[in-house]
Design an enzyme around this catalytic site. Sequence first.
Site, short mmCIF file in Angstrom:
data_model
loop_
_atom_site.label_atom_id
_atom_site.label_comp_id
_atom_site.label_asym_id
_atom_site.label_seq_id
_atom_site.Cartn_x
_atom_site.Cartn_y
_atom_site.Cartn_z
N SER A 153 0.59 -1.38 0.10
CA SER A 153 -0.23 -0.04 -0.02
C SER A 153 1.34 1.21 -0.55
O SER A 153 2.35 1.31 -0.09
CB SER A 153 -0.95 -0.27 1.15
N TYR B 125 -2.06 -0.77 10.70
CA TYR B 125 -2.05 -1.36 9.11
C TYR B 125 -0.79 -1.10 8.56
O TYR B 125 -0.54 -1.29 7.80
CB TYR B 125 -3.26 -0.62 9.08
P1 NDP Z 1 -11.41 -6.67 -0.52
O1 NDP Z 1 -12.00 -6.61 1.19
O2 NDP Z 1 -12.36 -5.87 -1.19
O3 NDP Z 1 -10.31 -7.61 -0.07
C1 NDP Z 1 -9.80 -8.82 0.69
C2 NDP Z 1 -9.71 -9.57 0.20
O4 NDP Z 1 -8.55 -10.47 1.00
C3 NDP Z 1 -11.02 -10.81 0.27
O5 NDP Z 1 -10.45 -11.30 -0.70
C4 NDP Z 1 -10.67 -10.92 1.81
O6 NDP Z 1 -11.52 -12.78 1.76
C5 NDP Z 1 -9.41 -11.38 1.48
N1 NDP Z 1 -8.87 -12.40 3.18
C6 NDP Z 1 -8.94 -11.04 4.33
N2 NDP Z 1 -8.95 -11.84 5.62
C7 NDP Z 1 -8.65 -13.20 5.38
C8 NDP Z 1 -8.14 -14.45 5.54
N3 NDP Z 1 -8.46 -14.39 6.91
N4 NDP Z 1 -7.87 -15.33 4.50
C9 NDP Z 1 -8.02 -15.60 3.42
N5 NDP Z 1 -7.94 -14.64 2.57
C10 NDP Z 1 -9.13 -13.73 3.60
O7 NDP Z 1 -10.13 -5.31 -0.72
P2 NDP Z 1 -8.54 -4.36 -1.21
O8 NDP Z 1 -9.14 -5.62 -2.33
O9 NDP Z 1 -9.04 -2.81 -1.69
O10 NDP Z 1 -7.92 -5.73 -0.40
C11 NDP Z 1 -6.73 -6.57 -1.38
C12 NDP Z 1 -5.62 -5.94 -1.22
O11 NDP Z 1 -5.05 -4.61 -1.10
C13 NDP Z 1 -5.11 -5.99 0.36
O12 NDP Z 1 -3.39 -6.30 0.96
C14 NDP Z 1 -5.18 -4.72 0.98
O13 NDP Z 1 -4.49 -4.13 2.24
C15 NDP Z 1 -4.53 -3.74 -0.12
N6 NDP Z 1 -4.72 -2.74 -0.48
C16 NDP Z 1 -5.77 -1.97 -0.43
C17 NDP Z 1 -6.00 -0.36 -0.55
C18 NDP Z 1 -7.88 -0.09 -1.25
O14 NDP Z 1 -8.05 1.52 -1.38
N7 NDP Z 1 -8.47 -0.50 -0.98
C19 NDP Z 1 -5.31 0.25 -1.22
C20 NDP Z 1 -3.57 -0.25 -0.76
C21 NDP Z 1 -3.30 -1.15 -0.44
P3 NDP Z 1 -12.64 -13.21 2.59
O15 NDP Z 1 -13.20 -12.29 3.56
O16 NDP Z 1 -13.48 -14.36 1.58
O17 NDP Z 1 -12.04 -14.23 3.31
#
Ligand code: NDP
Length: 243
Positions: A137, A150
Amino acid sequence: MNAHLSKPLAVITGASSGIGAATARTLSDLGHPLLLLARRIERLQALGLPDTLARSVDVTDADAVAAAVQEAEALYGPADLIVNNAGVMLLGAVVKQPADEWQRMFDVNVRGLLNGVRAVLPGMTERNHGTIVNVSSVAGRKSYPNHTVYSGTKFAVHGMSESLREEVSQHGIRVITIAPGAVETELLSHTTDETVKADYQAFKDSIDVLTPEDVAAAIGYAYQQPQRVTLREIVLAATAQAA
Ligand code: NDP
């Protein structure tokens, strides 16, 4: 032979929403068979992508991650790419935030990412080929209000990626860090401090933030470079995001 099976297996964690789901579509369009991991299996299946194994796996469970990779490799051949994307963002002030929220962020964003790395790395090392994409990020490069823990997890992702590259470069393995600014996804919805959440939502609403597809396109671009080229870090944010 099915067209998808002429390209190597790609593994994506956190593929049930946001950036992970968009990356799954992008890599599938590029012709890759996929292993998609997340806890919400129905969301993985709803993507309806061809040559795809979807498994309900919590990335904090190292054995489950490794078993799913083995199962997918038996079907589609060796994994050439992992996108360690699963993550949680529970914003809040350290003084107020429940300690179990710190724990969850470090477990998923740091330990979960390492579990993904270790599930594919022995095979990649043996083959002297592979790509590891770690989703960090802009909060892994600088600080923002209410982002202390975070941000700590994402600085860890940056640091681990830099050091891991030194471990694996002699095996022809690329390590790529993707550092997006704000993206329109479900990420913020898990923050429990309602004031912090509302403030961040207001910021997101005030600008034209990135879409998950914007980030997926950057991941696809980096992966498609010749194997001798590593785009070590891609930092991308909405043009209107000032900080
Ligand atoms: P979402 O919340 O839409 O997606 C997060 C994903 O992570 C989901 O598919 C969720 O699936 C999965 N996840 C969470 N916990 C677990 C777990 N314990 N085991 C397996 N899967 C898990 O958010 P984003 O798409 O935004 O996030 C994706 C990445 O991008 C993250 O690492 C985030 O930190 C990063 N990011 C996002 C930004 C933003 O502004 N959105 C900016 C910068 C970085 P499920 O709940 O089904 O397990």
